[in-house]
Design a protein around this motif. Structure first.
Motif, PDB file in Angstrom:
ATOM      1  N   ALA A   1      39.232  47.452  28.381  1.00  0.00           N
ATOM      2  CA  ALA A   1      39.885  46.791  27.241  1.00  0.00           C
ATOM      3  C   ALA A   1      41.167  47.528  26.854  1.00  0.00           C
ATOM      4  CB  ALA A   1      38.922  46.724  26.058  1.00  0.00           C
ATOM      5  N   VAL A   2      41.132  48.853  26.869  1.00  0.00           N
ATOM      6  CA  VAL A   2      42.323  49.650  26.529  1.00  0.00           C
ATOM      7  C   VAL A   2      43.454  49.352  27.509  1.00  0.00           C
ATOM      8  CG1 VAL A   2      43.231  52.018  26.493  1.00  0.00           C
ATOM      9  CG2 VAL A   2      41.103  51.482  25.313  1.00  0.00           C
ATOM     10  N   ALA A   3      43.125  49.152  28.781  1.00  0.00           N
ATOM     11  CA  ALA A   3      44.148  48.845  29.781  1.00  0.00           C
ATOM     12  C   ALA A   3      44.932  47.593  29.393  1.00  0.00           C
ATOM     13  CB  ALA A   3      43.510  48.662  31.155  1.00  0.00           C
ATOM     14  N   HIS A   4      44.253  46.581  28.891  1.00  0.00           N
ATOM     15  CA  HIS A   4      44.928  45.338  28.516  1.00  0.00           C
ATOM     16  C   HIS A   4      45.680  45.489  27.195  1.00  0.00           C
ATOM     17  CE1 HIS A   4      43.164  43.098  31.796  1.00  0.00           C
ATOM     18  NE2 HIS A   4      41.997  43.644  31.492  1.00  0.00           N
ATOM     19  N   LEU A   5      45.038  46.068  26.192  1.00  0.00           N
ATOM     20  CA  LEU A   5      45.670  46.194  24.874  1.00  0.00           C
ATOM     21  C   LEU A   5      46.845  47.162  24.879  1.00  0.00           C
ATOM     22  CD1 LEU A   5      42.658  46.197  22.394  1.00  0.00           C
ATOM     23  CD2 LEU A   5      44.374  44.420  22.742  1.00  0.00           C
TER      24      LEU A   5
ATOM     25  N   PHE B   1      54.359  48.126  30.683  1.00  0.00           N
ATOM     26  CA  PHE B   1      53.648  48.569  31.882  1.00  0.00           C
ATOM     27  C   PHE B   1      53.122  49.997  31.761  1.00  0.00           C
ATOM     28  CE2 PHE B   1      57.999  49.852  32.403  1.00  0.00           C
ATOM     29  CZ  PHE B   1      57.904  51.104  32.988  1.00  0.00           C
ATOM     30  N   LEU B   2      53.650  50.787  30.818  1.00  0.00           N
ATOM     31  CA  LEU B   2      53.248  52.196  30.715  1.00  0.00           C
ATOM     32  C   LEU B   2      51.786  52.375  30.306  1.00  0.00           C
ATOM     33  CD1 LEU B   2      56.287  54.124  29.221  1.00  0.00           C
ATOM     34  CD2 LEU B   2      55.400  54.149  31.545  1.00  0.00           C
ATOM     35  N   GLY B   3      51.297  51.575  29.374  1.00  0.00           N
ATOM     36  CA  GLY B   3      49.915  51.711  28.924  1.00  0.00           C
ATOM     37  C   GLY B   3      48.920  51.525  30.056  1.00  0.00           C
ATOM     38  N   PRO B   4      48.983  50.378  30.768  1.00  0.00           N
ATOM     39  CA  PRO B   4      48.060  50.201  31.895  1.00  0.00           C
ATOM     40  C   PRO B   4      48.278  51.230  33.002  1.00  0.00           C
ATOM     41  CG  PRO B   4      49.032  48.104  31.263  1.00  0.00           C
ATOM     42  CD  PRO B   4      49.722  49.159  30.469  1.00  0.00           C
ATOM     43  N   LEU B   5      49.523  51.671  33.198  1.00  0.00           N
ATOM     44  CA  LEU B   5      49.800  52.677  34.222  1.00  0.00           C
ATOM     45  C   LEU B   5      49.121  54.002  33.885  1.00  0.00           C
ATOM     46  CD1 LEU B   5      51.309  53.383  36.829  1.00  0.00           C
ATOM     47  CD2 LEU B   5      53.279  53.997  35.407  1.00  0.00           C
TER      48      LEU B   5
ATOM     49  N   SER C   1      36.384  54.942  38.064  1.00  0.00           N
ATOM     50  CA  SER C   1      35.607  53.710  37.986  1.00  0.00           C
ATOM     51  C   SER C   1      36.363  52.555  38.643  1.00  0.00           C
ATOM     52  CB  SER C   1      35.347  53.373  36.515  1.00  0.00           C
ATOM     53  OG  SER C   1      34.944  52.040  36.367  1.00  0.00           O
ATOM     54  N   PRO C   2      35.723  51.874  39.597  1.00  0.00           N
ATOM     55  CA  PRO C   2      36.352  50.687  40.190  1.00  0.00           C
ATOM     56  C   PRO C   2      36.617  49.596  39.157  1.00  0.00           C
ATOM     57  CG  PRO C   2      34.455  51.382  41.499  1.00  0.00           C
ATOM     58  CD  PRO C   2      34.448  52.197  40.242  1.00  0.00           C
ATOM     59  N   PHE C   3      35.740  49.489  38.161  1.00  0.00           N
ATOM     60  CA  PHE C   3      35.910  48.484  37.107  1.00  0.00           C
ATOM     61  C   PHE C   3      37.187  48.766  36.309  1.00  0.00           C
ATOM     62  CE2 PHE C   3      35.216  47.078  32.705  1.00  0.00           C
ATOM     63  CZ  PHE C   3      34.921  45.741  32.908  1.00  0.00           C
ATOM     64  N   VAL C   4      37.373  50.005  35.891  1.00  0.00           N
ATOM     65  CA  VAL C   4      38.568  50.375  35.124  1.00  0.00           C
ATOM     66  C   VAL C   4      39.805  50.202  35.996  1.00  0.00           C
ATOM     67  CG1 VAL C   4      39.764  52.261  33.945  1.00  0.00           C
ATOM     68  CG2 VAL C   4      37.304  51.946  33.604  1.00  0.00           C
ATOM     69  N   ARG C   5      39.714  50.575  37.265  1.00  0.00           N
ATOM     70  CA  ARG C   5      40.855  50.419  38.173  1.00  0.00           C
ATOM     71  C   ARG C   5      41.257  48.947  38.296  1.00  0.00           C
ATOM     72  NH1 ARG C   5      44.148  52.421  41.682  1.00  0.00           N
ATOM     73  NH2 ARG C   5      44.651  51.359  43.611  1.00  0.00           N
ATOM     74  N   ARG C   6      40.271  48.062  38.453  1.00  0.00           N
ATOM     75  CA  ARG C   6      40.597  46.632  38.557  1.00  0.00           C
ATOM     76  C   ARG C   6      41.294  46.131  37.300  1.00  0.00           C
ATOM     77  NH1 ARG C   6      35.590  46.492  40.744  1.00  0.00           N
ATOM     78  NH2 ARG C   6      34.658  45.548  38.911  1.00  0.00           N
TER      79      ARG C   6
ATOM     80  N   VAL D   1      38.670  40.813  25.781  1.00  0.00           N
ATOM     81  CA  VAL D   1      37.299  40.392  25.475  1.00  0.00           C
ATOM     82  C   VAL D   1      36.448  40.441  26.740  1.00  0.00           C
ATOM     83  CG1 VAL D   1      35.879  38.414  24.777  1.00  0.00           C
ATOM     84  CG2 VAL D   1      37.918  39.021  23.465  1.00  0.00           C
ATOM     85  N   ARG D   2      36.991  39.965  27.852  1.00  0.00           N
ATOM     86  CA  ARG D   2      36.245  40.002  29.108  1.00  0.00           C
ATOM     87  C   ARG D   2      35.937  41.442  29.516  1.00  0.00           C
ATOM     88  NH1 ARG D   2      36.790  35.731  33.095  1.00  0.00           N
ATOM     89  NH2 ARG D   2      36.293  33.841  31.984  1.00  0.00           N
ATOM     90  N   ALA D   3      36.926  42.314  29.428  1.00  0.00           N
ATOM     91  CA  ALA D   3      36.714  43.712  29.820  1.00  0.00           C
ATOM     92  C   ALA D   3      35.683  44.377  28.925  1.00  0.00           C
ATOM     93  CB  ALA D   3      38.030  44.484  29.757  1.00  0.00           C
ATOM     94  N   SER D   4      35.752  44.109  27.626  1.00  0.00           N
ATOM     95  CA  SER D   4      34.808  44.750  26.711  1.00  0.00           C
ATOM     96  C   SER D   4      33.392  44.207  26.865  1.00  0.00           C
ATOM     97  CB  SER D   4      35.282  44.619  25.266  1.00  0.00           C
ATOM     98  OG  SER D   4      35.298  43.273  24.875  1.00  0.00           O
ATOM     99  N   SER D   5      33.254  43.033  27.497  1.00  0.00           N
ATOM    100  CA  SER D   5      31.913  42.501  27.749  1.00  0.00           C
ATOM    101  C   SER D   5      31.453  42.788  29.182  1.00  0.00           C
ATOM    102  CB  SER D   5      31.855  41.005  27.450  1.00  0.00           C
ATOM    103  OG  SER D   5      32.651  40.288  28.366  1.00  0.00           O
ATOM    104  N   GLY D   6      32.251  43.565  29.927  1.00  0.00           N
ATOM    105  CA  GLY D   6      31.835  43.987  31.265  1.00  0.00           C
ATOM    106  C   GLY D   6      32.143  43.006  32.372  1.00  0.00           C
ATOM    107  N   ARG D   7      33.054  42.058  32.127  1.00  0.00           N
ATOM    108  CA  ARG D   7      33.387  41.055  33.133  1.00  0.00           C
ATOM    109  C   ARG D   7      34.831  41.231  33.591  1.00  0.00           C
ATOM    110  NH1 ARG D   7      31.412  36.228  29.559  1.00  0.00           N
ATOM    111  NH2 ARG D   7      33.611  35.823  29.789  1.00  0.00           N
ATOM    112  N   ASP D   8      35.110  40.788  34.796  1.00  0.00           N
ATOM    113  CA  ASP D   8      36.469  40.857  35.332  1.00  0.00           C
ATOM    114  C   ASP D   8      37.319  39.731  34.764  1.00  0.00           C
ATOM    115  OD1 ASP D   8      35.555  42.025  38.630  1.00  0.00           O
ATOM    116  OD2 ASP D   8      36.215  43.138  36.883  1.00  0.00           O
ATOM    117  N   TYR D   9      38.648  39.902  34.859  1.00  0.00           N
ATOM    118  CA  TYR D   9      39.581  38.881  34.398  1.00  0.00           C
ATOM    119  C   TYR D   9      40.821  38.934  35.281  1.00  0.00           C
ATOM    120  CZ  TYR D   9      42.605  36.056  31.471  1.00  0.00           C
ATOM    121  OH  TYR D   9      43.436  35.063  31.007  1.00  0.00           O
TER     122      TYR D   9
END
Length: 140
Positions: free
Chosen positions: A33-37, A49-53, A63-68, A122-130
């Motif tokens: 969720a932090v990656a998106h926000l 782009f700096l935040g997600p980077l 984590s592969p999930f966080v990387r995705r 919302v998807r990331a915080s619920s454990g789903r990909d987007y």
């Protein structure tokens, strides 16, 4: 509900045991969720782009999930940056006349970016990909 990992999991392989670079599922969801926000927050400085980077560099290897999620958010923010550069050049080259075209499209893109970012968070915080619909896959 069972653990979000496993052979039929959308997240892929089993995680490594905690303490060996793995993250707890709730931490993964938080960092996803932090990656998106973070892109929205950094966009105020035209550096969305700096935040997600940063998330990708700091937590992506754990984590592969966080990387995705970080990669998806980074690609989306880079796409928005490229669209902004193109729109700015168009406005300058046409001596402002291009603004008649760029501004309405820009408003639509801005609304889409906000809605898509909220959905991704919302998807990331619920454990789903987007996956963002409007995004060039620059970073893999």
């Amino acid at each position: 509900m069972g653990h979000p990992y496993g052979p039929s999991s959308p997240y892929g392989r089993e995680p490594s045991p905690l303490g060996q670079g793995a993250m707890r599922p709730e931490d993964e969801r938080t960092w996803g969720a932090v990656a998106h926000l973070s892109g929205v927050l950094a966009a105020w400085l035209a550096l969305g782009f700096l935040g997600p980077l940063v998330v990708l560099a700091v937590q992506g290897g754990r984590s592969p999930f966080v990387r995705r999620h970080a990669t998806e958010a980074l690609n989306f923010q880079l796409t928005l940056l490229l669209l902004t550069v193109v729109a700015s050049v168009l406005a300058i080259v046409t001596l402002g006349v291009g603004l008649l075209v760029v501004l309405p499209i820009g408003v639509v893109v801005l609304v889409y970016a906000l809605v898509a970012t909220v959905r991704a968070t919302v998807r990331a915080s619920s454990g789903r990909d987007y996956r963002y619909g409007l995004s060039w896959r620059i970073v893999r």
